[in-house]
Design a protein around this motif. Sequence first.
Motif, PDB file in Angstrom:
ATOM      1  N   ARG A  57     -11.143  -6.060  -5.769  1.00 16.61           N
ATOM      2  CA  ARG A  57     -10.585  -5.495  -7.006  1.00 16.61           C
ATOM      3  C   ARG A  57     -10.271  -4.018  -6.823  1.00 16.61           C
ATOM      4  NH1 ARG A  57     -13.587  -6.838 -12.358  1.00 16.61           N
ATOM      5  NH2 ARG A  57     -12.442  -8.745 -11.972  1.00 16.61           N
ATOM      6  N   GLU A  58     -11.206  -3.270  -6.209  1.00 17.07           N
ATOM      7  CA  GLU A  58     -10.975  -1.840  -5.968  1.00 17.07           C
ATOM      8  C   GLU A  58      -9.825  -1.632  -4.993  1.00 17.07           C
ATOM      9  OE1 GLU A  58     -15.519  -0.103  -6.510  1.00 17.07           O
ATOM     10  OE2 GLU A  58     -14.982  -1.119  -4.631  1.00 17.07           O
ATOM     11  N   LEU A  59      -9.795  -2.446  -3.943  1.00 14.32           N
ATOM     12  CA  LEU A  59      -8.716  -2.328  -2.951  1.00 14.32           C
ATOM     13  C   LEU A  59      -7.354  -2.625  -3.575  1.00 14.32           C
ATOM     14  CD1 LEU A  59     -10.477  -4.065   0.072  1.00 14.32           C
ATOM     15  CD2 LEU A  59      -9.783  -1.659  -0.043  1.00 14.32           C
ATOM     16  N   SER A  60      -7.299  -3.646  -4.424  1.00 14.26           N
ATOM     17  CA  SER A  60      -6.017  -3.988  -5.049  1.00 14.26           C
ATOM     18  C   SER A  60      -5.547  -2.875  -5.983  1.00 14.26           C
ATOM     19  CB  SER A  60      -6.100  -5.321  -5.782  1.00 14.26           C
ATOM     20  OG  SER A  60      -6.927  -5.238  -6.905  1.00 14.26           O
ATOM     21  N   ALA A  61      -6.474  -2.235  -6.687  1.00 14.76           N
ATOM     22  CA  ALA A  61      -6.102  -1.116  -7.563  1.00 14.76           C
ATOM     23  C   ALA A  61      -5.614   0.078  -6.749  1.00 14.76           C
ATOM     24  CB  ALA A  61      -7.292  -0.715  -8.424  1.00 14.76           C
ATOM     25  N   MET A  62      -6.274   0.340  -5.634  1.00 16.70           N
ATOM     26  CA  MET A  62      -5.902   1.482  -4.802  1.00 16.70           C
ATOM     27  C   MET A  62      -4.551   1.279  -4.118  1.00 16.70           C
ATOM     28  SD  MET A  62      -9.622   2.103  -3.095  1.00 16.70           S
ATOM     29  CE  MET A  62      -9.552   3.764  -2.480  1.00 16.70           C
ATOM     30  N   LEU A  63      -4.254   0.036  -3.737  1.00 18.34           N
ATOM     31  CA  LEU A  63      -3.023  -0.243  -2.997  1.00 18.34           C
ATOM     32  C   LEU A  63      -1.883  -0.740  -3.888  1.00 18.34           C
ATOM     33  CD1 LEU A  63      -4.621  -1.924   0.131  1.00 18.34           C
ATOM     34  CD2 LEU A  63      -3.681   0.387  -0.057  1.00 18.34           C
ATOM     35  N   GLY A  64      -2.192  -1.009  -5.141  1.00 20.95           N
ATOM     36  CA  GLY A  64      -1.159  -1.440  -6.073  1.00 20.95           C
ATOM     37  C   GLY A  64      -0.609  -2.828  -5.792  1.00 20.95           C
ATOM     38  N   CYS A  65      -1.484  -3.742  -5.414  1.00 26.64           N
ATOM     39  CA  CYS A  65      -1.051  -5.125  -5.186  1.00 26.64           C
ATOM     40  C   CYS A  65      -2.088  -6.074  -5.784  1.00 26.64           C
ATOM     41  CB  CYS A  65      -0.822  -5.400  -3.708  1.00 26.64           C
ATOM     42  SG  CYS A  65      -2.275  -5.210  -2.699  1.00 26.64           S
ATOM     43  N   ASN A  66      -1.769  -7.358  -5.772  1.00 28.22           N
ATOM     44  CA  ASN A  66      -2.663  -8.361  -6.352  1.00 28.22           C
ATOM     45  C   ASN A  66      -3.932  -8.528  -5.526  1.00 28.22           C
ATOM     46  OD1 ASN A  66      -0.919  -8.983  -8.436  1.00 28.22           O
ATOM     47  ND2 ASN A  66       0.126 -10.538  -7.232  1.00 28.22           N
ATOM     48  N   GLN A  67      -4.983  -8.907  -6.208  1.00 26.02           N
ATOM     49  CA  GLN A  67      -6.263  -9.156  -5.545  1.00 26.02           C
ATOM     50  C   GLN A  67      -6.123 -10.325  -4.562  1.00 26.02           C
ATOM     51  OE1 GLN A  67      -9.370  -9.255  -8.422  1.00 26.02           O
ATOM     52  NE2 GLN A  67     -10.980  -9.632  -6.912  1.00 26.02           N
ATOM     53  N   SER A  68      -5.313 -11.310  -4.917  1.00 31.07           N
ATOM     54  CA  SER A  68      -5.113 -12.456  -4.016  1.00 31.07           C
ATOM     55  C   SER A  68      -4.423 -12.030  -2.725  1.00 31.07           C
ATOM     56  CB  SER A  68      -4.323 -13.558  -4.710  1.00 31.07           C
ATOM     57  OG  SER A  68      -3.051 -13.092  -5.096  1.00 31.07           O
ATOM     58  N   THR A  69      -3.548 -11.030  -2.807  1.00 31.17           N
ATOM     59  CA  THR A  69      -2.890 -10.504  -1.599  1.00 31.17           C
ATOM     60  C   THR A  69      -3.921  -9.850  -0.694  1.00 31.17           C
ATOM     61  OG1 THR A  69      -0.857 -10.133  -2.848  1.00 31.17           O
ATOM     62  CG2 THR A  69      -1.082  -8.947  -0.762  1.00 31.17           C
ATOM     63  N   ILE A  70      -4.832  -9.082  -1.297  1.00 32.32           N
ATOM     64  CA  ILE A  70      -5.907  -8.442  -0.530  1.00 32.32           C
ATOM     65  C   ILE A  70      -6.764  -9.518   0.139  1.00 32.32           C
ATOM     66  CG2 ILE A  70      -7.978  -6.995  -0.671  1.00 32.32           C
ATOM     67  CD1 ILE A  70      -5.389  -5.409  -1.049  1.00 32.32           C
ATOM     68  N   ASP A  71      -7.156 -10.539  -0.639  1.00 29.22           N
ATOM     69  CA  ASP A  71      -7.959 -11.643  -0.089  1.00 29.22           C
ATOM     70  C   ASP A  71      -7.270 -12.287   1.110  1.00 29.22           C
ATOM     71  OD1 ASP A  71     -10.121 -11.480  -1.854  1.00 29.22           O
ATOM     72  OD2 ASP A  71      -9.152 -12.786  -3.327  1.00 29.22           O
ATOM     73  N   ARG A  72      -5.975 -12.546   0.953  1.00 30.33           N
ATOM     74  CA  ARG A  72      -5.225 -13.206   2.023  1.00 30.33           C
ATOM     75  C   ARG A  72      -5.192 -12.346   3.284  1.00 30.33           C
ATOM     76  NH1 ARG A  72       0.048 -12.620   2.936  1.00 30.33           N
ATOM     77  NH2 ARG A  72       0.449 -11.944   0.801  1.00 30.33           N
ATOM     78  N   HIS A  73      -4.918 -11.051   3.110  1.00 30.28           N
ATOM     79  CA  HIS A  73      -4.866 -10.160   4.272  1.00 30.28           C
ATOM     80  C   HIS A  73      -6.233 -10.013   4.937  1.00 30.28           C
ATOM     81  CE1 HIS A  73      -0.718  -9.152   4.086  1.00 30.28           C
ATOM     82  NE2 HIS A  73      -0.787  -8.514   2.934  1.00 30.28           N
ATOM     83  N   LEU A  74      -7.274  -9.918   4.146  1.00 24.75           N
ATOM     84  CA  LEU A  74      -8.618  -9.817   4.726  1.00 24.75           C
ATOM     85  C   LEU A  74      -8.951 -11.088   5.510  1.00 24.75           C
ATOM     86  CD1 LEU A  74     -10.580  -8.130   1.791  1.00 24.75           C
ATOM     87  CD2 LEU A  74      -9.897  -7.089   3.968  1.00 24.75           C
ATOM     88  N   HIS A  75      -8.578 -12.221   4.964  1.00 27.25           N
ATOM     89  CA  HIS A  75      -8.803 -13.493   5.657  1.00 27.25           C
ATOM     90  C   HIS A  75      -8.019 -13.536   6.981  1.00 27.25           C
ATOM     91  CE1 HIS A  75      -9.654 -17.723   6.212  1.00 27.25           C
ATOM     92  NE2 HIS A  75      -8.363 -17.928   6.404  1.00 27.25           N
ATOM     93  N   GLU A  76      -6.761 -13.087   6.942  1.00 29.77           N
ATOM     94  CA  GLU A  76      -5.931 -13.056   8.155  1.00 29.77           C
ATOM     95  C   GLU A  76      -6.525 -12.141   9.223  1.00 29.77           C
ATOM     96  OE1 GLU A  76      -2.124 -11.862   6.694  1.00 29.77           O
ATOM     97  OE2 GLU A  76      -1.656 -13.840   5.866  1.00 29.77           O
ATOM     98  N   MET A  77      -7.215 -11.081   8.773  1.00 28.10           N
ATOM     99  CA  MET A  77      -7.834 -10.138   9.713  1.00 28.10           C
ATOM    100  C   MET A  77      -9.207 -10.609  10.169  1.00 28.10           C
ATOM    101  SD  MET A  77      -6.611  -6.405   8.202  1.00 28.10           S
ATOM    102  CE  MET A  77      -7.827  -6.399   6.938  1.00 28.10           C
ATOM    103  N   GLY A  78      -9.661 -11.764   9.649  1.00 30.04           N
ATOM    104  CA  GLY A  78     -10.949 -12.302  10.055  1.00 30.04           C
ATOM    105  C   GLY A  78     -12.130 -11.703   9.320  1.00 30.04           C
ATOM    106  N   LYS A  79     -11.871 -11.016   8.228  1.00 36.78           N
ATOM    107  CA  LYS A  79     -12.949 -10.421   7.432  1.00 36.78           C
ATOM    108  C   LYS A  79     -13.501 -11.481   6.488  1.00 36.78           C
ATOM    109  CE  LYS A  79     -12.190  -6.297   9.098  1.00 36.78           C
ATOM    110  NZ  LYS A  79     -13.103  -5.693  10.020  1.00 36.78           N
ATOM    111  N   VAL A  80     -14.825 -11.516   6.372  1.00 40.37           N
ATOM    112  CA  VAL A  80     -15.471 -12.468   5.475  1.00 40.37           C
ATOM    113  C   VAL A  80     -16.390 -11.733   4.518  1.00 40.37           C
ATOM    114  CG1 VAL A  80     -15.370 -14.417   7.077  1.00 40.37           C
ATOM    115  CG2 VAL A  80     -17.330 -12.882   7.127  1.00 40.37           C
TER     116      VAL A  80
END
Length: 115
Positions: free
Chosen positions: A87-110
Amino acid sequence: MSEIPIHIRHCLLYEFQLGNNATTAARNICAALGEGAVADRTCRDWFKRFREGDMSLEDRPKSGRPLESDIEPLKVLIEDKPRLTTRELSAMLGCNQSTIDRHLHEMGKVNKLET
C-alpha cells in the motif's frame, strides 16, 4: 490517433494541403493504395489535427494505462526500505497495489511477515 504507416500519413497531409475533405482523401488514398488502406474516420481525425495547426505526422502520446511500468524505482525503494507495505509502495509510486504485488512476485520477493 490510429497507428497507420507513415507513408499514409504523408498522403493525408498532401490531400489536406490540396484542400480536399477527409472523405475525398480516404477515397483517393484507397484508390491508390488499395481498399481499406485508410478509414474515413482516421482521415477525419488527422484532418482535425491538421486544422488545429499540428502538422506533425507522429502519434500523440497515448493516455490510459501504460503497457509496462518501470520497476527500477520499485527496486530502489525496496532495497532502501524493505519493510514498506505494498500500500505504501503504491502510494509512493502512483500505481495500483496489484501492480506492485505483480512486480514483487516477478522479482521473486515474498511476504515473510504474513501470519
